[in-house]
Design a protein around this motif. Structure first.
Motif, PDB file in Angstrom:
ATOM      1  N   LEU A 111       0.821  -1.214   0.000  1.00 57.35           N
ATOM      2  CA  LEU A 111       0.000   0.000   0.000  1.00 57.35           C
ATOM      3  C   LEU A 111       0.850   1.257   0.000  1.00 57.35           C
ATOM      4  O   LEU A 111       0.524   2.238  -0.680  1.00 57.35           O
ATOM      5  CB  LEU A 111      -0.925  -0.016   1.223  1.00 57.35           C
ATOM      6  CG  LEU A 111      -1.870   1.179   1.367  1.00 57.35           C
ATOM      7  CD1 LEU A 111      -2.818   1.270   0.180  1.00 57.35           C
ATOM      8  CD2 LEU A 111      -2.648   1.087   2.672  1.00 57.35           C
ATOM      9  N   ARG A 112       1.954   1.260   0.718  1.00 54.33           N
ATOM     10  CA  ARG A 112       2.797   2.461   0.787  1.00 54.33           C
ATOM     11  C   ARG A 112       3.369   2.818  -0.583  1.00 54.33           C
ATOM     12  O   ARG A 112       3.387   3.992  -0.969  1.00 54.33           O
ATOM     13  CB  ARG A 112       3.924   2.256   1.790  1.00 54.33           C
ATOM     14  CG  ARG A 112       4.790   3.509   1.990  1.00 54.33           C
ATOM     15  CD  ARG A 112       5.838   3.282   3.052  1.00 54.33           C
ATOM     16  NE  ARG A 112       5.221   2.882   4.318  1.00 54.33           N
ATOM     17  CZ  ARG A 112       5.915   2.567   5.399  1.00 54.33           C
ATOM     18  NH1 ARG A 112       7.244   2.593   5.376  1.00 54.33           N
ATOM     19  NH2 ARG A 112       5.287   2.216   6.512  1.00 54.33           N
ATOM     20  N   ALA A 113       3.837   1.818  -1.303  1.00 56.83           N
ATOM     21  CA  ALA A 113       4.394   2.085  -2.626  1.00 56.83           C
ATOM     22  C   ALA A 113       3.322   2.635  -3.570  1.00 56.83           C
ATOM     23  O   ALA A 113       3.602   3.517  -4.397  1.00 56.83           O
ATOM     24  CB  ALA A 113       5.007   0.810  -3.199  1.00 56.83           C
ATOM     25  N   ILE A 114       2.099   2.146  -3.439  1.00 58.34           N
ATOM     26  CA  ILE A 114       1.005   2.631  -4.289  1.00 58.34           C
ATOM     27  C   ILE A 114       0.687   4.091  -3.967  1.00 58.34           C
ATOM     28  O   ILE A 114       0.517   4.929  -4.860  1.00 58.34           O
ATOM     29  CB  ILE A 114      -0.229   1.744  -4.105  1.00 58.34           C
ATOM     30  CG1 ILE A 114       0.078   0.306  -4.543  1.00 58.34           C
ATOM     31  CG2 ILE A 114      -1.418   2.298  -4.889  1.00 58.34           C
ATOM     32  CD1 ILE A 114      -0.996  -0.679  -4.167  1.00 58.34           C
ATOM     33  N   LEU A 115       0.618   4.406  -2.687  1.00 54.16           N
ATOM     34  CA  LEU A 115       0.315   5.782  -2.283  1.00 54.16           C
ATOM     35  C   LEU A 115       1.427   6.745  -2.703  1.00 54.16           C
ATOM     36  O   LEU A 115       1.152   7.862  -3.163  1.00 54.16           O
ATOM     37  CB  LEU A 115       0.116   5.843  -0.770  1.00 54.16           C
ATOM     38  CG  LEU A 115      -1.144   5.150  -0.229  1.00 54.16           C
ATOM     39  CD1 LEU A 115      -1.112   5.118   1.286  1.00 54.16           C
ATOM     40  CD2 LEU A 115      -2.399   5.848  -0.723  1.00 54.16           C
ATOM     41  N   LEU A 116       2.675   6.319  -2.540  1.00 54.22           N
ATOM     42  CA  LEU A 116       3.787   7.177  -2.956  1.00 54.22           C
ATOM     43  C   LEU A 116       3.775   7.411  -4.463  1.00 54.22           C
ATOM     44  O   LEU A 116       4.101   8.498  -4.936  1.00 54.22           O
ATOM     45  CB  LEU A 116       5.114   6.553  -2.520  1.00 54.22           C
ATOM     46  CG  LEU A 116       5.397   6.551  -1.013  1.00 54.22           C
ATOM     47  CD1 LEU A 116       6.677   5.790  -0.718  1.00 54.22           C
ATOM     48  CD2 LEU A 116       5.486   7.976  -0.471  1.00 54.22           C
ATOM     49  N   GLY A 117       3.392   6.374  -5.215  1.00 52.59           N
ATOM     50  CA  GLY A 117       3.300   6.535  -6.660  1.00 52.59           C
ATOM     51  C   GLY A 117       2.224   7.516  -7.064  1.00 52.59           C
ATOM     52  O   GLY A 117       2.393   8.292  -8.018  1.00 52.59           O
ATOM     53  N   ARG A 118       1.107   7.524  -6.320  1.00 51.41           N
ATOM     54  CA  ARG A 118       0.031   8.463  -6.615  1.00 51.41           C
ATOM     55  C   ARG A 118       0.359   9.886  -6.162  1.00 51.41           C
ATOM     56  O   ARG A 118      -0.244  10.845  -6.645  1.00 51.41           O
ATOM     57  CB  ARG A 118      -1.253   8.000  -5.905  1.00 51.41           C
ATOM     58  CG  ARG A 118      -1.746   6.638  -6.303  1.00 51.41           C
ATOM     59  CD  ARG A 118      -2.453   6.651  -7.616  1.00 51.41           C
ATOM     60  NE  ARG A 118      -3.676   7.420  -7.569  1.00 51.41           N
ATOM     61  CZ  ARG A 118      -4.509   7.574  -8.609  1.00 51.41           C
ATOM     62  NH1 ARG A 118      -4.197   7.039  -9.776  1.00 51.41           N
ATOM     63  NH2 ARG A 118      -5.610   8.286  -8.496  1.00 51.41           N
ATOM     64  N   ASN A 119       1.288   9.995  -5.234  1.00 47.30           N
ATOM     65  CA  ASN A 119       1.557  11.283  -4.613  1.00 47.30           C
ATOM     66  C   ASN A 119       2.963  11.802  -4.939  1.00 47.30           C
ATOM     67  O   ASN A 119       3.561  12.527  -4.145  1.00 47.30           O
ATOM     68  CB  ASN A 119       1.400  11.154  -3.092  1.00 47.30           C
ATOM     69  CG  ASN A 119       1.039  12.463  -2.432  1.00 47.30           C
ATOM     70  OD1 ASN A 119       0.416  13.329  -3.031  1.00 47.30           O
ATOM     71  ND2 ASN A 119       1.442  12.626  -1.181  1.00 47.30           N
ATOM     72  N   GLN A 180       0.027   9.577   6.807  1.00 44.99           N
ATOM     73  CA  GLN A 180       1.030  10.512   7.321  1.00 44.99           C
ATOM     74  C   GLN A 180       2.391  10.261   6.684  1.00 44.99           C
ATOM     75  O   GLN A 180       3.097  11.207   6.326  1.00 44.99           O
ATOM     76  CB  GLN A 180       1.129  10.371   8.849  1.00 44.99           C
ATOM     77  CG  GLN A 180      -0.174  10.643   9.584  1.00 44.99           C
ATOM     78  CD  GLN A 180      -0.674  12.059   9.386  1.00 44.99           C
ATOM     79  OE1 GLN A 180       0.108  13.002   9.415  1.00 44.99           O
ATOM     80  NE2 GLN A 180      -1.967  12.214   9.195  1.00 44.99           N
ATOM     81  N   ILE A 181       2.766   9.003   6.559  1.00 44.47           N
ATOM     82  CA  ILE A 181       4.081   8.674   5.989  1.00 44.47           C
ATOM     83  C   ILE A 181       4.183   9.131   4.539  1.00 44.47           C
ATOM     84  O   ILE A 181       5.225   9.642   4.107  1.00 44.47           O
ATOM     85  CB  ILE A 181       4.331   7.157   6.101  1.00 44.47           C
ATOM     86  CG1 ILE A 181       4.446   6.744   7.578  1.00 44.47           C
ATOM     87  CG2 ILE A 181       5.600   6.748   5.340  1.00 44.47           C
ATOM     88  CD1 ILE A 181       4.512   5.255   7.793  1.00 44.47           C
ATOM     89  N   CYS A 182       3.097   8.972   3.797  1.00 47.12           N
ATOM     90  CA  CYS A 182       3.100   9.308   2.366  1.00 47.12           C
ATOM     91  C   CYS A 182       2.648  10.739   2.089  1.00 47.12           C
ATOM     92  O   CYS A 182       2.446  11.100   0.929  1.00 47.12           O
ATOM     93  CB  CYS A 182       2.213   8.327   1.601  1.00 47.12           C
ATOM     94  SG  CYS A 182       2.723   6.602   1.762  1.00 47.12           S
ATOM     95  N   ASN A 183       2.462  11.549   3.146  1.00 55.26           N
ATOM     96  CA  ASN A 183       2.079  12.955   2.982  1.00 55.26           C
ATOM     97  C   ASN A 183       0.774  13.129   2.203  1.00 55.26           C
ATOM     98  O   ASN A 183       0.648  14.020   1.359  1.00 55.26           O
ATOM     99  CB  ASN A 183       3.205  13.737   2.296  1.00 55.26           C
ATOM    100  CG  ASN A 183       4.380  13.986   3.225  1.00 55.26           C
ATOM    101  OD1 ASN A 183       4.215  14.493   4.331  1.00 55.26           O
ATOM    102  ND2 ASN A 183       5.569  13.620   2.788  1.00 55.26           N
TER     103      ASN A 183
END
Length: 223
Positions: A111-119, A180-183
């Motif tokens: 999930l973190r990698a997906i959120l970072l990719g979107r953001n 929070q981690i992915c801003n």
């Protein structure tokens, strides 16, 4: 106060050592302990509870139809299932297409990698802002203000978090931590819809699908 009392029975046999009774008076220690307790009570700062800001939409202003108006290129919906399973889909939901729902996990590559990719755009601006702060070009107050504006800009992604009746509280906290981690500045916890439950039902092939069916029927009959 310590006292040493000599025990003398009168005539002492030759070569035999004297016996002493030692008594330690701990009465002054009571006052000392009270002073120490008072000192620590007055000087110790109590830990303040840490709070997390959660965007909760007003039900009278944000219904299912209005949720679907979110720009498809920026919207992402996270569905929390049973036994720690997490699913997601991008854009507006197509309840006739269960293939749009993908399964992931809470690992750094999930999930973190997906959120970072979107953001990515927001993350890049935050990194530049941190560099300015490190170079003393801006103050900490300016950094906090500008970073908050970047996270909540109109072109930043929108994440809708929806939990089933079988999700646990820990998974919800894990998702909020990832925000929070992915801003992620624009996110909200929403009530899951029968359409979302049907999408999950099509992704499962065990007893969990029957449980979801019962929840769907209950929600559809609920006034």
């Amino acid at each position: 106060m310590a006292e040493i009392q000599q025990k003398d029975s009168g005539e002492r046999k030759k070569g035999k050592q004297k016996k002493f009774n030692v008594r330690v008076d701990f009465t002054p220690m009571v006052d000392m302990n009270m002073l120490l307790i008072t000192f620590f009570m007055l000087c110790t700062s109590m830990s303040k509870p840490q709070t997390m800001e959660i965007s909760m939409p007003r039900k009278d202003l944000l219904n299912e139809q209005e949720q679907n108006k979110v720009k498809a290129s920026k919207a992402m919906t996270i569905l929390l299932g049973k036994e720690g399973k997490v699913y997601y889909y991008m854009g507006e939901p197509d309840y006739e297409n269960p293939e749009m729902v993908q399964e992931t996990d809470f690992s750094p590559n999930g999930l973190r990698a997906i959120l970072l990719g979107r953001n990515q755009a927001v993350m890049q601006k935050i990194r530049e802002l941190k560099q300015k702060k490190a170079n003393l070009e801006i103050s900490n107050e300016e950094y906090l203000r500008e970073s908050a504006e970047i996270r909540k800009a109109k072109d930043s992604p929108v994440v809708l978090i929806k939990a089933t009746d079988f999700a646990n509280y820990r998974n919800l906290i894990d998702v909020l931590d990832e925000m929070q981690i992915c801003n992620i500045g624009r996110y909200a916890i929403m009530d899951i819809t029968p359409g979302d439950l049907r999408l999950l039902q099509d992704k499962t092939h065990d007893g969990y699908a029957d449980d979801l069916k019962e929840v769907i029927e209950y929600r559809e009959l609920k006034p």
